[in-house]
Structures are given as structure tokens and as C-alpha cells.
Design a protein around this motif. Structure first.
Motif, PDB file in Angstrom:
ATOM      1  N   VAL A   1      40.158  53.379  45.312  1.00 18.80           N
ATOM      2  CA  VAL A   1      41.476  52.985  45.806  1.00 18.80           C
ATOM      3  C   VAL A   1      41.823  51.629  45.218  1.00 18.80           C
ATOM      4  CG1 VAL A   1      42.851  52.411  47.849  1.00 18.80           C
ATOM      5  CG2 VAL A   1      41.121  54.217  47.988  1.00 18.80           C
ATOM      6  N   PHE A   2      42.985  51.542  44.538  1.00 17.95           N
ATOM      7  CA  PHE A   2      43.414  50.229  44.067  1.00 17.95           C
ATOM      8  C   PHE A   2      43.971  49.498  45.269  1.00 17.95           C
ATOM      9  CE2 PHE A   2      45.950  46.956  42.003  1.00 17.95           C
ATOM     10  CZ  PHE A   2      44.978  46.444  41.154  1.00 17.95           C
ATOM     11  N   THR A   3      43.296  48.423  45.628  1.00 18.87           N
ATOM     12  CA  THR A   3      43.543  47.689  46.852  1.00 18.87           C
ATOM     13  C   THR A   3      44.305  46.411  46.556  1.00 18.87           C
ATOM     14  OG1 THR A   3      41.509  48.575  47.760  1.00 18.87           O
ATOM     15  CG2 THR A   3      42.339  46.560  48.751  1.00 18.87           C
ATOM     16  N   THR A   4      45.329  46.149  47.339  1.00 20.78           N
ATOM     17  CA  THR A   4      46.079  44.899  47.193  1.00 20.78           C
ATOM     18  C   THR A   4      46.291  44.264  48.561  1.00 20.78           C
ATOM     19  OG1 THR A   4      48.182  46.108  47.287  1.00 20.78           O
ATOM     20  CG2 THR A   4      47.317  45.607  45.098  1.00 20.78           C
ATOM     21  N   GLY A   5      46.379  42.971  48.547  1.00 21.30           N
ATOM     22  CA  GLY A   5      46.634  42.248  49.792  1.00 21.30           C
ATOM     23  C   GLY A   5      45.362  41.907  50.530  1.00 21.30           C
ATOM     24  N   ASP A   6      45.489  41.798  51.855  1.00 18.10           N
ATOM     25  CA  ASP A   6      44.389  41.331  52.684  1.00 18.10           C
ATOM     26  C   ASP A   6      43.505  42.440  53.259  1.00 18.10           C
ATOM     27  OD1 ASP A   6      45.223  38.712  52.336  1.00 18.10           O
ATOM     28  OD2 ASP A   6      46.528  38.773  54.094  1.00 18.10           O
ATOM     29  N   SER A   7      43.982  43.695  53.273  1.00 17.12           N
ATOM     30  CA  SER A   7      43.180  44.767  53.845  1.00 17.12           C
ATOM     31  C   SER A   7      42.853  45.806  52.774  1.00 17.12           C
ATOM     32  CB  SER A   7      43.926  45.426  55.017  1.00 17.12           C
ATOM     33  OG  SER A   7      45.091  46.051  54.544  1.00 17.12           O
ATOM     34  N   THR A   8      41.815  46.570  53.028  1.00 18.19           N
ATOM     35  CA  THR A   8      41.370  47.571  52.068  1.00 18.19           C
ATOM     36  C   THR A   8      41.551  48.952  52.678  1.00 18.19           C
ATOM     37  OG1 THR A   8      39.726  46.003  51.274  1.00 18.19           O
ATOM     38  CG2 THR A   8      39.444  48.279  50.607  1.00 18.19           C
ATOM     39  N   PRO A   9      42.562  49.696  52.233  1.00 17.70           N
ATOM     40  CA  PRO A   9      42.763  51.035  52.785  1.00 17.70           C
ATOM     41  C   PRO A   9      41.678  52.000  52.317  1.00 17.70           C
ATOM     42  CG  PRO A   9      44.321  50.637  51.010  1.00 17.70           C
ATOM     43  CD  PRO A   9      43.563  49.362  51.223  1.00 17.70           C
TER      44      PRO A   9
ATOM     45  N   ARG B   1      39.199  49.137  35.585  1.00 18.49           N
ATOM     46  CA  ARG B   1      40.346  49.999  35.285  1.00 18.49           C
ATOM     47  C   ARG B   1      39.988  51.457  35.523  1.00 18.49           C
ATOM     48  NH1 ARG B   1      42.913  46.114  32.424  1.00 18.49           N
ATOM     49  NH2 ARG B   1      41.804  45.319  30.628  1.00 18.49           N
ATOM     50  N   VAL B   2      40.975  52.211  35.974  1.00 17.10           N
ATOM     51  CA  VAL B   2      40.889  53.662  36.060  1.00 17.10           C
ATOM     52  C   VAL B   2      42.079  54.202  35.283  1.00 17.10           C
ATOM     53  CG1 VAL B   2      40.953  55.688  37.578  1.00 17.10           C
ATOM     54  CG2 VAL B   2      39.728  53.609  38.301  1.00 17.10           C
ATOM     55  N   ASN B   3      41.801  55.068  34.306  1.00 15.26           N
ATOM     56  CA  ASN B   3      42.851  55.608  33.427  1.00 15.26           C
ATOM     57  C   ASN B   3      43.718  54.501  32.828  1.00 15.26           C
ATOM     58  OD1 ASN B   3      41.824  58.092  34.025  1.00 15.26           O
ATOM     59  ND2 ASN B   3      43.665  58.899  34.957  1.00 15.26           N
ATOM     60  N   GLY B   4      43.077  53.401  32.455  1.00 17.85           N
ATOM     61  CA  GLY B   4      43.774  52.297  31.802  1.00 17.85           C
ATOM     62  C   GLY B   4      44.570  51.401  32.732  1.00 17.85           C
ATOM     63  N   LEU B   5      44.427  51.593  34.045  1.00 22.14           N
ATOM     64  CA  LEU B   5      45.186  50.797  35.015  1.00 22.14           C
ATOM     65  C   LEU B   5      44.249  49.963  35.879  1.00 22.14           C
ATOM     66  CD1 LEU B   5      47.790  53.486  36.065  1.00 22.14           C
ATOM     67  CD2 LEU B   5      48.140  51.556  34.511  1.00 22.14           C
ATOM     68  N   PRO B   6      44.592  48.702  36.142  1.00 26.49           N
ATOM     69  CA  PRO B   6      45.798  48.007  35.710  1.00 26.49           C
ATOM     70  C   PRO B   6      45.786  47.761  34.201  1.00 26.49           C
ATOM     71  CG  PRO B   6      44.342  46.481  36.854  1.00 26.49           C
ATOM     72  CD  PRO B   6      43.716  47.842  36.956  1.00 26.49           C
ATOM     73  N   SER B   7      46.968  47.711  33.658  1.00 22.75           N
ATOM     74  CA  SER B   7      47.152  47.553  32.220  1.00 22.75           C
ATOM     75  C   SER B   7      46.588  46.215  31.737  1.00 22.75           C
ATOM     76  CB  SER B   7      48.647  47.611  31.891  1.00 22.75           C
ATOM     77  OG  SER B   7      48.880  47.187  30.572  1.00 22.75           O
ATOM     78  N   PRO B   8      46.002  46.208  30.538  1.00 22.80           N
ATOM     79  CA  PRO B   8      45.524  44.942  29.985  1.00 22.80           C
ATOM     80  C   PRO B   8      46.652  44.078  29.430  1.00 22.80           C
ATOM     81  CG  PRO B   8      45.059  46.728  28.468  1.00 22.80           C
ATOM     82  CD  PRO B   8      45.639  47.352  29.708  1.00 22.80           C
ATOM     83  N   THR B   9      47.889  44.616  29.391  1.00 17.17           N
ATOM     84  CA  THR B   9      49.000  43.860  28.803  1.00 17.17           C
ATOM     85  C   THR B   9      50.155  43.602  29.765  1.00 17.17           C
ATOM     86  OG1 THR B   9      49.998  45.904  27.968  1.00 17.17           O
ATOM     87  CG2 THR B   9      48.510  44.712  26.475  1.00 17.17           C
ATOM     88  N   GLU B  10      50.199  44.306  30.883  1.00 18.14           N
ATOM     89  CA  GLU B  10      51.299  44.122  31.840  1.00 18.14           C
ATOM     90  C   GLU B  10      50.791  43.422  33.087  1.00 18.14           C
ATOM     91  OE1 GLU B  10      53.489  47.719  32.567  1.00 18.14           O
ATOM     92  OE2 GLU B  10      53.224  48.353  30.487  1.00 18.14           O
ATOM     93  N   PRO B  11      51.572  42.478  33.607  1.00 18.24           N
ATOM     94  CA  PRO B  11      51.111  41.742  34.791  1.00 18.24           C
ATOM     95  C   PRO B  11      51.065  42.622  36.042  1.00 18.24           C
ATOM     96  CG  PRO B  11      53.318  41.022  34.148  1.00 18.24           C
ATOM     97  CD  PRO B  11      52.856  41.999  33.116  1.00 18.24           C
ATOM     98  N   VAL B  12      50.096  42.307  36.896  1.00 14.65           N
ATOM     99  CA  VAL B  12      49.985  42.939  38.203  1.00 14.65           C
ATOM    100  C   VAL B  12      50.728  42.028  39.179  1.00 14.65           C
ATOM    101  CG1 VAL B  12      48.421  43.668  40.045  1.00 14.65           C
ATOM    102  CG2 VAL B  12      47.759  43.967  37.632  1.00 14.65           C
ATOM    103  N   VAL B  13      51.623  42.615  39.956  1.00 10.90           N
ATOM    104  CA  VAL B  13      52.420  41.847  40.904  1.00 10.90           C
ATOM    105  C   VAL B  13      52.032  42.267  42.321  1.00 10.90           C
ATOM    106  CG1 VAL B  13      54.744  41.276  41.683  1.00 10.90           C
ATOM    107  CG2 VAL B  13      54.324  41.724  39.245  1.00 10.90           C
ATOM    108  N   VAL B  14      51.483  41.320  43.077  1.00  8.00           N
ATOM    109  CA  VAL B  14      51.110  41.545  44.463  1.00  8.00           C
ATOM    110  C   VAL B  14      51.888  40.537  45.296  1.00  8.00           C
ATOM    111  CG1 VAL B  14      49.236  41.523  46.150  1.00  8.00           C
ATOM    112  CG2 VAL B  14      48.810  42.349  43.820  1.00  8.00           C
ATOM    113  N   GLU B  15      52.620  41.034  46.268  1.00  7.39           N
ATOM    114  CA  GLU B  15      53.447  40.158  47.098  1.00  7.39           C
ATOM    115  C   GLU B  15      52.621  39.017  47.682  1.00  7.39           C
ATOM    116  OE1 GLU B  15      56.068  40.424  51.180  1.00  7.39           O
ATOM    117  OE2 GLU B  15      55.901  42.226  49.936  1.00  7.39           O
ATOM    118  N   GLY B  16      53.141  37.793  47.533  1.00  9.61           N
ATOM    119  CA  GLY B  16      52.486  36.602  48.063  1.00  9.61           C
ATOM    120  C   GLY B  16      51.394  36.031  47.173  1.00  9.61           C
TER     121      GLY B  16
END
Length: 170
Positions: A157-165, A91-106
Motif C-alpha cells: 500500500v502506498f501510504t501517505t500522511g500520518d496513518s498507514t491504511p 517503487r512498484v510498477n515505476g511508481l512513484p516516478s523518478p522524475t515527477e514530484p510526489v505531492v502529499v498534503e501538508g
């Protein structure tokens, strides 16, 4: 078999430390980012998370400092995992939240517990570059073990999906 598992766990930590994302005391001061930073430039991109992206130059005393100290001196809190400590940024600054779901397409929604490794499709990537002119590279150590030098840049960088920006200076 136990030796194989232990070696596998060590290899996993080493590999993921540079894929994902302090000892010496330092004095630091945040300054505005310019084309050239005389300290360490810290870039944080929250991606799909509800955080404010940032880029700032952190002055350090001496020629190097622990990366975790520089990130904290830039005003960011970090949390590692129960299994890997500060080798993995959870986590950075409490994100992702420990109580809210993370939604990543697919992908299936999940709530980050920071117990173990984050999923490969939603994690904090730790980047480093040696100078303004250099390219971003994955850090070769975890945030808690990495040392940065004056003139270098550090990116989360919070990275989602198949590539890492790579980090983007805002």
C-alpha cells in the motif's frame, strides 16, 4: 562510535523492513481472486499514485515462496533502494516516478530517488496476513527476504500522511 553507528544502521534496517515496505525457484500462475485463495493473495493499492489497484490469487508450487517472486509473478515490478536493496520497496510498477514530484498534503514536494529511506509520510508499506480470517499485520521482513505460505495474503500500500491504511481488496 563506529560500532554504535553500525548497530544503529542494522536496527534501522530491521525496524523499517517491517514498517515499510528471492532464493527458491517457484512456479506460479495468476488466477482470479475469490473468497478463498489456495495460493497467495497479492493486493496492491497505489493510493495517491497513478496506478491500477489489484487483487489476485497467485498459485505457488510447494507450500511457500519468496514474497518478491510472488509479487513479480502477479505482474508487478518492484525496485528497492540503493542503501537497503529489496528490504525496502521504493517503487512498484515505476511508481512513484523518478522524475515527477510526489505531492502529499501538508508536506514538501519531493522526487523519489530510491537512494535511501523514503520519507515517513510517503512510502510503500508491506503487509501480510496468515489467512482470510486474520487481520493485516506489518510484514516482519522486507520483500526480498519475506517468505509467504499458501493461504496467506501479501499487501503493498502506498501510504501517505500520518496513518498507514491496510490493503483493500478491489
Amino acid at each position: 562510535m563506529k560500532l554504535f553507528r553500525a548497530r544503529s544502521a542494522v536496527a534501522l534496517v530491521a525496524a523499517t523492513s517491517f514498517l515499510l515496505a528471492g532464493c527458491a525457484a517457484t512456479t506460479t500462475e495468476a488466477t482470479s481472486t475469490t473468497a478463498s485463495c489456495d495460493g497467495v493473495e497479492v493486493v496492491v493499492n497505489f493510493g495517491i499514485l497513478d496506478g491500477t489497484n489489484s487483487s489476485q490469487c497467485i498459485e505457488i508450487t510447494g507450500s511457500s515462496a519468496k514474497a518478491i517472486d510472488v509479487v513479480h509473478d502477479a505482474g508487478f515490478s518492484t525496485e528497492g533502494t540503493a542503501t537497503y536493496g529489496d528490504a525496502i520497496v521504493c517503487r512498484v510498477n515505476g511508481l512513484p516516478s523518478p522524475t515527477e514530484p510526489v505531492v502529499v498534503e501538508g508536506q514538501a514536494e519531493f522526487t523519489e530517488s530510491c537512494a535511501d529511506m523514503p520519507p515517513a509520510y510517503a512510502y510503500w508499506a508491506l503487509w501480510q496476513k496468515s489467512s482470510d480470517a486474520a487481520s493485516w499485520d506489518y510484514a516482519q521482513a522486507g520483500l526480498g527476504d519475506l517468505t509467504v505460505k499458501k493461504g496467506e495474503s501479501l499487501g503493498l500500500v502506498f501510504t501517505t500522511g500520518d496513518s498507514t491504511p491496510t490493503p483493500v481488496v478491489e
